[in-house]
Scaffold this motif. Sequence first.
Motif, mmCIF file in Angstrom:
data_model
loop_
_atom_site.group_PDB
_atom_site.id
_atom_site.type_symbol
_atom_site.label_atom_id
_atom_site.label_comp_id
_atom_site.label_asym_id
_atom_site.label_seq_id
_atom_site.Cartn_x
_atom_site.Cartn_y
_atom_site.Cartn_z
ATOM 1 N N ASP A 40 31.433 39.698 -15.962
ATOM 2 C CA ASP A 40 32.109 38.534 -16.532
ATOM 3 C C ASP A 40 32.620 38.814 -17.942
ATOM 4 O O ASP A 40 33.717 38.391 -18.312
ATOM 5 C CB ASP A 40 31.183 37.324 -16.527
ATOM 6 N N GLN A 41 31.839 39.525 -18.732
ATOM 7 C CA GLN A 41 32.272 39.867 -20.082
ATOM 8 C C GLN A 41 33.509 40.767 -20.050
ATOM 9 O O GLN A 41 34.429 40.587 -20.849
ATOM 10 C CB GLN A 41 31.142 40.550 -20.846
ATOM 11 N N LYS A 94 21.320 43.135 -19.886
ATOM 12 C CA LYS A 94 22.145 42.085 -19.288
ATOM 13 C C LYS A 94 22.239 42.346 -17.794
ATOM 14 O O LYS A 94 22.143 43.478 -17.344
ATOM 15 C CB LYS A 94 23.570 42.118 -19.846
ATOM 16 N N ARG A 128 26.727 39.527 -15.506
ATOM 17 C CA ARG A 128 27.083 39.150 -16.886
ATOM 18 C C ARG A 128 28.021 40.175 -17.498
ATOM 19 O O ARG A 128 29.012 39.826 -18.146
ATOM 20 C CB ARG A 128 25.804 39.014 -17.718
ATOM 21 N N ARG A 154 31.566 30.137 -20.528
ATOM 22 C CA ARG A 154 30.250 30.795 -20.388
ATOM 23 C C ARG A 154 30.032 31.861 -21.454
ATOM 24 O O ARG A 154 28.916 32.078 -21.903
ATOM 25 C CB ARG A 154 30.130 31.456 -19.005
ATOM 26 N N GLU A 155 31.109 32.517 -21.853
ATOM 27 C CA GLU A 155 30.999 33.566 -22.864
ATOM 28 C C GLU A 155 31.118 33.019 -24.288
ATOM 29 O O GLU A 155 31.080 33.783 -25.252
ATOM 30 C CB GLU A 155 32.059 34.646 -22.627
ATOM 31 N N GLU A 203 33.701 31.680 -25.682
ATOM 32 C CA GLU A 203 35.017 31.997 -26.232
ATOM 33 C C GLU A 203 35.901 30.755 -26.232
ATOM 34 O O GLU A 203 35.753 29.881 -25.375
ATOM 35 C CB GLU A 203 35.694 33.075 -25.380
#
Length: 85
Positions: free
Chosen positions: A32-33, A25, A29, A71-72, A74
């Motif tokens: 952000d996670q 990744k 990313r 984006r994730e 969720e």
Amino acid sequence: MAEVARRIGTTRRQMERIFREELGKSLLRVRDQLRVRKAKQLLLDTDLNFTEVAVACGLLGTKTLNRAFAREGEPLPREQRAARR
């Protein structure tokens, strides 16, 4: 990111390569996670409002918080908060 790279004695680009090779990744990313994970914890464990959660996670406000969750893949923050009740 540049400051972290400097502190560990590498360039930002090299740090990005290592992240991609080791985790599959991008560095952004992963960042952000981690932000979404932290936001979820704050939504579930505190009574901070959405703006306070966003700022605590390094985001500019509720709009960027919602985008990060989307984006994730969720559920949105308001749905996360509603689920705790």
